[in-house]
Write a protein that holds these residues in place. Structure first.
Motif, PDB file in Angstrom:
ATOM      1  N   ALA A 308      -9.262 -55.812  16.830  1.00 53.04           N
ATOM      2  CA  ALA A 308      -8.137 -55.885  15.897  1.00 53.04           C
ATOM      3  C   ALA A 308      -8.467 -55.126  14.621  1.00 53.04           C
ATOM      4  O   ALA A 308      -9.249 -55.588  13.780  1.00 53.04           O
ATOM      5  N   VAL A 309      -7.844 -53.978  14.468  1.00 54.53           N
ATOM      6  CA  VAL A 309      -8.116 -53.135  13.309  1.00 54.53           C
ATOM      7  C   VAL A 309      -7.649 -53.810  12.024  1.00 54.53           C
ATOM      8  O   VAL A 309      -8.289 -53.692  10.974  1.00 54.53           O
ATOM      9  N   LYS A 310      -6.556 -54.537  12.106  1.00 46.76           N
ATOM     10  CA  LYS A 310      -6.027 -55.136  10.880  1.00 46.76           C
ATOM     11  C   LYS A 310      -6.989 -56.159  10.274  1.00 46.76           C
ATOM     12  O   LYS A 310      -6.989 -56.371   9.063  1.00 46.76           O
ATOM     13  N   ILE A 311      -7.825 -56.790  11.125  1.00 41.84           N
ATOM     14  CA  ILE A 311      -8.800 -57.746  10.588  1.00 41.84           C
ATOM     15  C   ILE A 311      -9.911 -57.014   9.848  1.00 41.84           C
ATOM     16  O   ILE A 311     -10.460 -57.513   8.865  1.00 41.84           O
ATOM     17  N   THR A 312     -10.218 -55.802  10.298  1.00 39.12           N
ATOM     18  CA  THR A 312     -11.285 -55.034   9.630  1.00 39.12           C
ATOM     19  C   THR A 312     -10.868 -54.585   8.236  1.00 39.12           C
ATOM     20  O   THR A 312     -11.726 -54.177   7.449  1.00 39.12           O
ATOM     21  N   THR A 313      -9.574 -54.644   7.959  1.00 44.39           N
ATOM     22  CA  THR A 313      -9.106 -54.215   6.636  1.00 44.39           C
ATOM     23  C   THR A 313      -9.059 -55.351   5.621  1.00 44.39           C
ATOM     24  O   THR A 313      -8.633 -55.136   4.474  1.00 44.39           O
ATOM     25  N   LEU A 475     -19.222 -53.477  18.350  1.00 36.08           N
ATOM     26  CA  LEU A 475     -19.969 -53.890  17.163  1.00 36.08           C
ATOM     27  C   LEU A 475     -19.240 -53.367  15.934  1.00 36.08           C
ATOM     28  O   LEU A 475     -18.938 -52.170  15.840  1.00 36.08           O
ATOM     29  N   TRP A 476     -18.938 -54.278  15.008  1.00 34.90           N
ATOM     30  CA  TRP A 476     -18.312 -53.874  13.757  1.00 34.90           C
ATOM     31  C   TRP A 476     -19.421 -53.498  12.780  1.00 34.90           C
ATOM     32  O   TRP A 476     -20.331 -54.303  12.517  1.00 34.90           O
ATOM     33  N   MET A 483     -15.066 -50.758   7.363  1.00 37.08           N
ATOM     34  CA  MET A 483     -15.514 -51.420   8.585  1.00 37.08           C
ATOM     35  C   MET A 483     -14.941 -50.681   9.787  1.00 37.08           C
ATOM     36  O   MET A 483     -13.713 -50.528   9.897  1.00 37.08           O
ATOM     37  N   VAL A 484     -15.837 -50.247  10.673  1.00 31.79           N
ATOM     38  CA  VAL A 484     -15.439 -49.460  11.828  1.00 31.79           C
ATOM     39  C   VAL A 484     -15.880 -50.191  13.094  1.00 31.79           C
ATOM     40  O   VAL A 484     -16.977 -50.749  13.160  1.00 31.79           O
ATOM     41  N   ILE A 485     -14.991 -50.193  14.087  1.00 29.61           N
ATOM     42  CA  ILE A 485     -15.304 -50.830  15.368  1.00 29.61           C
ATOM     43  C   ILE A 485     -15.905 -49.781  16.292  1.00 29.61           C
ATOM     44  O   ILE A 485     -15.262 -48.781  16.621  1.00 29.61           O
ATOM     45  N   THR A 486     -17.154 -49.996  16.707  1.00 30.82           N
ATOM     46  CA  THR A 486     -17.859 -49.033  17.556  1.00 30.82           C
ATOM     47  C   THR A 486     -18.225 -49.684  18.882  1.00 30.82           C
ATOM     48  O   THR A 486     -18.449 -50.894  18.960  1.00 30.82           O
TER      49      THR A 486
END
Length: 928
Positions: A308-313, A475-476, A483-486
C-alpha cells in the motif's frame, strides 16, 4: 507532481448534508453491456456511513473514504475485459460487466449479490425461489471479488444457491478453500495457509520467537489468527499477545481498541516483531498513533497492505521501524499503465467510480501527491453533487501509477482471463451470443479445469479452487527521504523457502536478525531449554546439559544423548568425546612393577635350580625328594610366574582362553607335588602302625600327581570348550572403555580356584601333622606356612577382585598369584638353600644320622613294645620305667613277672635302650 497553479477545476462542488442515499439507477458503480455479463464486487470506499448507532429502517447508506488502490482494481477488471473483447479469444462474443461498491461492508455486498441472482430479462430485479436452479439463468454468469474475505464468505454462500462462480482476486482466508461450504468459490491468489506459513518461516529464520499479533475482529482476522497460530507453533514461535480491532471504521470503539493495542505493544518490551492482519485503513490509523507514541518495531505485513503506497506516505513513517511484507506475485503490467494514460478519454456516464475520482481530484487539486490519498479519503458520497461545467484538467497519471499494487492488479486481470477461457471452452459448440446458452453452474465446471498461459506460465486452479502463484517478499526502506517498497525475495510455496534476487537483497534480509524479539535469551550450545511456569514454550530457562549429553546448536529443546558405549561428555558439553580404550598395558607403571616381580621370581627359580644342581649328592637335596621332584616343582613355579604375562597387554582371544587354564594347571601340578612330598614325610616319620599302613597304601607318587593334575586339566578343558573366556569391552566407566577378558563362566572359574584350594587344604593337613619332625627334615612346617600364605592371599583376593573395576582388575589377580607363588616357593626351597649355603656342617650324612638318632631317642615311646621280659620279680622292675614316658602294666607270663608298655616309647633311666635308637635311625634314614 502537478502544482496547484496548473490545476483548473472542472466541476462545481456543493454540499448537501440531507442527501442520504444514492438512487437505484446509480447503485451500479460501473457497467457495460455484453453477451455474457460478469459481476464485480470491490470495496472502492473504506466505510459505510451510519448516522444512527442502531438503524431503525432498512436503508442502504452512502459510503466514504475513497480507496484509490481498489479503484485501480476496478480499472484493471475493465481493462482486462476490453482487452479480451478486442482480441480473438472469444470469436466475437462480447463480455459485459456490472461492478458494485461494497464499501467494505457485508450488508451492501449482499445487496449487490441479490441483483446478481435476479433472473435474466425479467421486467423487475426479482429472485425466484426454486428447488432446482439447473435451468435458471441469472443476469450474470460469474462474479469477480470481493476485496475482503469476510464479504467473500457471505456472498459466496448466497451465490452457492445457483452455483454462480465467485472468482476472488484478494480474499485469502484459509476457510474459503473448503469446497463443502464454498463449492462455487475460486481465487487467483494463494490461501492464507501459505501466507501464514511463510510468515512463520520468516520469523523463525530471523531468530524471533516472541511476537505480537493484531488482526481484524471478523471472519478473515480470526481465520488468519488461527492459521498463523498453527504455523507459529510448528516453527517454535510464540504469540505474546493478540489484539483484535473492529472490522469497520464506522465502529465507534475503534479508537479505543487501537490505543489498547498500542498500550500492549509498549508494555511488552521484549516483543519487537508485530504481525498485522488488518485492512489498509486500519493500518493507517494504527501507524499514525504509533508514530505519535514513538513506537519502533518490526512490522510483518499481510498481503492486504504490504504494497500500500498510501501508507508509505504517512508523515514520519520512517520512525515507525521496519516493514517486511508479503504480496501476491505480479508480472509485466505495461498494458495497464498504457490504459491509465488514456483514462481521461474514458466516458464517465457508466462509471460512477471514475466520475467520483475526477470530482475528488478537482476537490483536492491544491494537495501535493504525497497527501492526495488522505484528501481523497476525507470526502463521502453524500457530500458530492456533480454538476456540469467541465473543462480540461490534469488526471495525475503519475499518482495513479504510483498507487498501483501490482499483485492485486495482476490477480484481478487473471480472474477475468480465467473466466474468459472458461467461456471459450463453454461456447465451442454453443451460440453464446444468446445469454441463455449456458447456466453459471456449467461455467463453474469449466473454470475448475481451465488451463491457460500468463506470460508464458501455465495457470490453473488446484482441487481447492486456489491459484497458488507464490509471494513476493517486500521490504520498506528509506531512499532519498522517501519510504520505498522494494522486492528482496520470492517465497516458493512448493519448496517452502525463500529465493533471493541477489546477495545484496539477502544481506538486507539478514540484517533483520540484528533485532531481537525473544521471550528468553538464547541458550548457548551445551545448554538446553527448560520451560518455566509460563504457558508459552518460548519462555524458558537455560540449563546445562548433564553428563553424557550435549547440544551443538543454540536454543535446543533437549540435550542429545551420547553413545554411552563409545562416547562421553562432561557437563555443559557441545560435543561427545570418544572414550579411550584402556587395558593393563606393558608400559603401565603397575604392570612394569608386576613384571619386575615376576622376573625376580624367575631369577630366584634359576638360582635355586643352580644351587640344588651343584649340591645334588647332599642329604638336604636328597631329603627334598630328589632333583626330579624339585625340578618339577620349580618348573611349575616358573610357569606360574610366566602365566602373569598373559594378564598384561591388550586382551586377545588366545590370551583370554589360555591365561587362567595355564595358571590353574601349573598351580595344581605344583600343589600336587608338594602334597606328595608331605605325604612321604608323614609316612617316613609315622610311628603309628595303623596310620603307617594306611599311608603306605595311599602313597603312590606318580598316580597322585597325575590324578590331581588331571582333574584340573579336565576342569579347564570343559571350561575352554563350553564356556570359553572371550574379549569384552566394559562400558561402565564413563570416560574409558575397558578392554578385558570375560571369564565366560564365573562358576567354572570358581571351581578351578576352589579345586586348587582343596588340594592346598589337604596338603596343609598333612604338613601340619608332620610339623615336629627333625630340623633338617622339617619341610612340613614350612609347607604349612606356605599354604597359610596361599589361603590368606586368595581369601583376600575374592572381595578385592569382585569390587575392583577398570584396567587394574587383572593386576589384582597377578598380585595374588605372585604372593601365593612367592610364599610357597620361598617356604619350600629357601630354608634348604640356607642350610646348603650357610650350614654346610649339618648337610652331611653323619649329622643327619645324629639328628635322626636324637629325634628317635626322644620319640622311642612311639614304638610299641608288645612283650618285655624282666629278670627281677614282679614287684620291682630291673630298669624302672619313667612314669612320664610310658605306662607299665604288670602281667604274669609262665609264672614270671612282666611289664607291658602301652605307650610307643621305652626309656630306661640313665641307660640307653640297647640298640633301639640306632635301629630306628637307620630305618628312618633309609626310608627317607
Amino acid at each position: 507532481m502537478a502544482l496547484v497553479a496548473l490545476l483548473i477545476p472542472c466541476f462545481v462542488i456543493s454540499f448537501d448534508v440531507t442527501h442520504s442515499c444514492q438512487n437505484d439507477d446509480n447503485f451500479v458503480g460501473a457497467s457495460s453491456p455484453g453477451d455474457i455479463v460478469i459481476g464485480g464486487l470491490f470495496a472502492v470506499h473504506g466505510k459505510m456511513l451510519h448516522p444512527e448507532e442502531h438503524p431503525m429502517r432498512p436503508v442502504i447508506q452512502n459510503c466514504a473514504g475513497f480507496e484509490i488502490q481498489v479503484f485501480l482494481q476496478t480499472l484493471a477488471m475493465i481493462h482486462a475485459i476490453e482487452m479480451i473483447n478486442n482480441s480473438t479469444l472469444l470469436s466475437g462474443i462480447k463480455l459485459g460487466y456490472e461492478i458494485y461498491d461494497t464499501c467494505a461492508e457485508v450488508t451492501k455486498a449482499m445487496g449487490a449479490a441479490l441483483r446478481f441472482l435476479a433472473k435474466f430479462n425479467a421486467s423487475k430485479d426479482t429472485v425466484e425461489y426454486k428447488c432446482n436452479y439447473s435451468d435458471y439463468i441469472p443476469r450474470i454468469k460469474a462474479v469477480i471479488g470481493s476485496s475482503y474475505s469476510e464479504i467473500a464468505m457471505a456472498v459466496s454462500r448466497l451465490l452457492n444457491l445457483q452455483l454462480i462462480p465467485l472468482v476472488s482476486h484478494a480474499s485469502s482466508a484459509e476457510i474459503l478453500s473448503d469446497k463443502i461450504r464454498f463449492p462455487s468459490f475460486l481465487r487467483t491468489v494463494p490461501s492464507d495457509f501459505y501466507q501464514t506459513r511463510a510468515m512463520a518461516r520468516l520469523i523463525h529464520r530471523s531468530g524471533w520467537n516472541w511476537i505480537g499479533l493484531i488482526a481484524t475482529d471478523d471472519d478473515y482476522g480470526r481465520s488468519a489468527l488461527e492459521s498463523f497460530g498453527i504455523q507459529a507453533m510448528a516453527n517454535n514461535v510464540c504469540i505474546a499477545f493478540k489484539e483484535m480491532l473492529p472490522a469497520y471504521l464506522s465502529d465507534g470503539t475503534i479508537n479505543a481498541k487501537v490505543n489498547q493495542a498500542l498500550e500492549k505493544i509498549v508494555q511488552e518490551t521484549r516483543v519487537n516483531v508485530i504481525v498485522v492482519f488488518l485492512r489498509q485503513f486500519h493500518v493507517t490509523k494504527l501507524f499514525r498513533k504509533a508514530i505519535e507514541r514513538n513506537i519502533h518495531k518490526i512490522w510483518i505485513a499481510s498481503d492486504n497492505w504490504s504494497a500500500a503506497v498510501k501508507i508509505t506516505t504517512i508523515p514520519n513513517i520512517k520512525h515507525l521501524g521496519t516493514v517486511v511484507g508479503f504480496a501476491y506475485k505480479s508480472e509485466n503490467l505495461s498494458t495497464f499503465h498504457d490504459f491509465l494514460k488514456t483514462l481521461h478519454l474514458q466516458p464517465t456516464e457508466n462509471n460512477m467510480f471514475l466520475k467520483e475520482y475526477s470530482v475528488l481530484l478537482s476537490t483536492c487539486a491544491h494537495v501535493e501527491d504525497q497527501d492526495l490519498n488522505k484528501c481523497l479519503s476525507n470526502y463521502s458520497q453524500e457530500n458530492l453533487i456533480y454538476e456540469a461545467g467541465m473543462c480540461s484538467q490534469s488526471w495525475r497519471d503519475d499518482f495513479l501509477r504510483a498507487n498501483i499494487e501490482p499483485g492485486f492488479i495482476q490477480s484481478t486481470m487473471l480472474a477475468v482471463h480465467a473466466i474468459a477461457y472458461a467461456v471459450r471452452e463453454q461456447c465451442k459448440d454453443r451460440d453464446c451470443k444468446n445469454p441463455v446458452a449456458f447456466a453459471p453452474w456449467e461455467l463453474l465446471e469449466e473454470l475448475k479445469k481451465v488451463t491457460f498461459s500468463d506470460n508464458e506460465k501455465e495457470v490453473h486452479f488446484d482441487a481447492k479452487g486456489d491459484l497458488n502463484m507464490g509471494y513476493d517478499v517486500l521490504l520498506w526502506k528509506e531512499i532519498s527521504g522517501h519510504m520505498v517498497i522494494t522486492e528482496i525475495a520470492e517465497y516458493d510455496l512448493q519448496e517452502d523457502d525463500f529465493i533471493f534476487k541477489d546477495e545484496e537483497k539477502e544481506m538486507e534480509f539478514l540484517n533483520l536478525k540484528t533485532v531481537k524479539s525473544t521471550c528468553s535469551r538464547n541458550c548457548r550450545p551445551g545448554q538446553m531449554k527448560k520451560v518455566s511456569a509460563s504457558p508459552h514454550t518460548c519462555c524458558y530457562e537455560c540449563v546445562n546439559c548433564p553428563e553424557d549429553h550435549y547440544t551443538n546448536q543454540t536454543d535446543m529443546d533437549y540435550c542429545f544423548l551420547c553413545n554411552n558405549k563409545t562416547h562421553w561428555s562432561p557437563v555443559n558439553s557441545t560435543t561427545c568425546y570418544k572414550k579411550t580404550v584402556e587395558y593393563l598395558s606393558w608400559n603401565d607403571w603397575f604392570a612394569i612393577l608386576l613384571i619386575i616381580l615376576s622376573g625376580l621370581g624367575v631369577v630366584l627359580i634359576f638360582a635355586i635350580s643352580t644351587i640344588f644342581t651343584r649340591n645334588l649328592a647332599t642329604p638336604v637335596v636328597k631329603a627334598s625328594g630328589g632333583l626330579t621332584v624339585c625340578y618339577v616343582i620349580l618348573l611349575c613355579h616358573f610357569f606360574i610366574f610366566a602365566s602373569t604375562g598373559f594378564f598384561i597387554g591388550e586382551p586377545r582371544e588366545f590370551k583370554c582362553k589360555t591365561r587362567q587354564a595355564f595358571f590353574g594347571i601349573s598351580f595344581a601340578l605344583c600343589i600336587s607335588c608338594i602334597l606328595m612330598k608331605s605325604l612321604k614325610i608323614l609316612l617316613a616319620f609315622s610311628f603309628d602302625p595303623k596310620l603307617q599302613n594306611f599311608l603306605k597304601c595311599l602313597y603312590k607318587p606318580v598316580p597322585i600327581v597325575v590324578t590331581c593334575t588331571g582333574i584340573q586339566v579336565v576342569i579347564c578343558t570343559f571350561w575352554v570348550i563350553f564356556r570359553s573366556p572371550f574379549v569384552e569391552q566394559n562400558f561402565f566407566i564413563r570416560r574409558v572403555i575397558i578392554l578385558e577378558c570375560n571369564e565366560g563362566s564365573i562358576v567354572t572359574f570358581g571351581v578351578m580356584l576352589g579345586y586348587i584350594a582343596a588340594l592346598a587344604f589337604i596338603c596343609f593337613i598333612f604338613a601340619f601333622k608332620g610339623r615336629k619332625l627333625p630340623e633338617n627334615y622339617n619341610e612340613a612346617k614350612f609347607i604349612t606356612f606356605g599354604m597359610l600364605i596361599y589361603f590368606i592371599a586368595w581369601i583376600t583376593f575374592i572381595p578385592v577382585y569382585t569390587t575392583t573395576f577398570g584396567k587394574y582388575r587383572p593386576a589384582v589377580e597377578i598380585t595374588v598369584i605372585l604372593i601365593s607363588n612367592y610364599g610357597i616357593l620361598c617356604c619350600t626351597f629357601l630354608p634348604k638353600c640356607y642350610i646348603i649355603l650357610y650350614k654346610q656342617e649339618t648337610n652331611t650324612k653323619s649329622a643327619f644320622l645324629k639328628i635322626i638318632y636324637n629325634y628317635s631317642s626322644k620319640s622311642a615311646g612311639c614304638l610299641t613294645v608288645s612283650q618285655i621280659s624282666l629278670e627281677s620279680n614282679c614287684t620291682t622292675p630291673q630298669y624302672p620305667i619313667t612314669n612320664s614316658c610310658c605306662k607299665a602294666e604288670k602281667t604274669s607270663v609262665n609264672g614270671n613277672c612282666h611289664f607291658e608298655v602301652s605307650k610307643h616309647s621305652l626309656i630306661r633311666e640313665n641307660v640307653p635302650p640297647k640298640n633301639t635308637a640306632g635301629t630306628i635311625s637307620r630305618k628312618r634314614l633309609s626310608s627317607i
